[in-house]
Design a protein around this motif. Structure first.
Motif, short mmCIF file in Angstrom:
data_model
loop_
_atom_site.label_atom_id
_atom_site.label_comp_id
_atom_site.label_asym_id
_atom_site.label_seq_id
_atom_site.Cartn_x
_atom_site.Cartn_y
_atom_site.Cartn_z
N ARG A 100 0.85 -1.19 0.00
CA ARG A 100 0.00 0.00 0.00
C ARG A 100 0.89 1.24 0.00
N PHE A 101 0.63 2.16 -0.94
CA PHE A 101 1.52 3.30 -1.13
C PHE A 101 0.74 4.61 -1.19
N VAL A 102 1.18 5.60 -0.41
CA VAL A 102 0.72 6.97 -0.55
C VAL A 102 1.72 7.66 -1.49
N ILE A 103 1.23 8.27 -2.54
CA ILE A 103 2.12 8.82 -3.57
C ILE A 103 2.96 9.97 -3.04
N ASP A 104 2.33 10.92 -2.39
CA ASP A 104 3.01 12.15 -1.99
C ASP A 104 3.69 12.02 -0.63
N GLU A 105 4.63 12.89 -0.41
CA GLU A 105 5.17 13.15 0.92
C GLU A 105 5.56 14.63 0.95
N PRO A 106 5.91 15.18 2.11
CA PRO A 106 6.24 16.61 2.16
C PRO A 106 7.29 17.00 1.12
N ASN A 107 6.98 18.04 0.38
CA ASN A 107 7.87 18.57 -0.67
C ASN A 107 8.06 17.63 -1.85
#
Length: 273
Positions: A100-107
């Protein structure tokens, strides 16, 4: 569809930015709670980064999961080529069939075209390991954009980790999100919620509720997902409204999890084995 818990079931106990417990919830405590609920699925989210775990603890985690017949699911954040390959290897080591992957991260907010290219490049490794990548609907992209990514990659090893609340951050309602993403859903995040008008009447606040006590119609949601026969696990997540101090908040989180699991298990919608 098997029911499970995750590090986001106990997000305050694991620790949130700016509020870390002196003794955060560890992997063995999470296994203990799964066993107490007679659950066989434990998901590690990006709030508990497995790549930072020392090799001996990772091996002990794997051995305990094998010994107790617990299915592990691996999660991460920040979809880069290096991070994706790193977590495919981790998932393979831990026998996790879901990544399971969240695409974004800070910056870091990659263009949709770049996401398609990254995921497409990972397909051979995913297929070889028998791992399905579930992209979690998060609050920057619209549901139709997530669907576009999956369709453009065009592999059965790519799908959606459907969270019941996240897309509200992109201005989308649950019915619209489910209608668009149900055909691609490979993992379900059950997160109940409430919406209340603020005392000054100038706006609304969305926050968490124990499962079955908010606005999430769990039976309806599951019924929308089942016909597509791609989703194998449903994970309880929580947005617990904090109390004035950390100890009280963590205690509330435990109580909410107990109430939520009692409700979910009595619905008869899920299996434990």
């Amino acid at each position: 569809m098997q029911l499970g818990i995750s590090t986001y079931t106990y997000g305050w106990a694991v620790g949130v930015p700016g509020d870390r417990p002196e003794q955060p919830l560890d992997e063995h405590a999470l296994f203990d709670r799964a066993n107490a609920f007679t659950l066989r699925v434990v998901q590690f989210g990006d709030n508990w980064p497995l790549h930072a775990l020392p090799a001996n603890r990772l091996e002990a985690l794997k051995q305990r999961a094998d010994r107790e017949d617990i299915v592990l699911e691996v999660g991460a954040r920040g979809l880069t080529d290096a991070r994706l390959q790193q977590y495919i290897a981790l998932a393979d080591t831990l026998k996790s069939k879901l990544l399971r992957f969240v695409i974004d991260e800070p910056n870091y907010e990659p263009l949709i075209e770049d996401v398609i290219s990254l995921v497409r490049n990972a397909v051979p490794a995913l297929e070889k390991a028998g791992i399905t990548l579930g992209l979690e609907n998060h609050d920057r992209l619209l549901a139709r954009e997530f669907a576009h990514i999956v369709e453009q990659v065009g592999s059965n090893n790519i799908g959606i980790c459907l969270d019941s609340v996240n897309s509200m951050g992109a201005g989308e309602g649950l019915a619209e999100v489910v209608r668009t993403l149900a055909p691609y859903t490979v993992n379900l995040h059950l997160k109940d919620f409430g919406i209340r008008r603020l005392p000054h009447q100038m706006g609304f606040q969305i926050d968490g509720r124990p499962a079955g006590q908010g606005l999430l119609n769990v039976p309806w949601l599951v019924e929308q997902i089942i016909p597509y026969e791609r989703c194998r696990t449903a994970i309880l997540e929580q947005w617990v409204v904090p109390e004035p101090n950390q100890v009280a908040t963590i205690a509330k989180e435990v109580a909410w999890a107990d109430e939520s699991m009692a409700y979910l298990q009595q619905t008869g919608l899920f299996k434990n084995e």
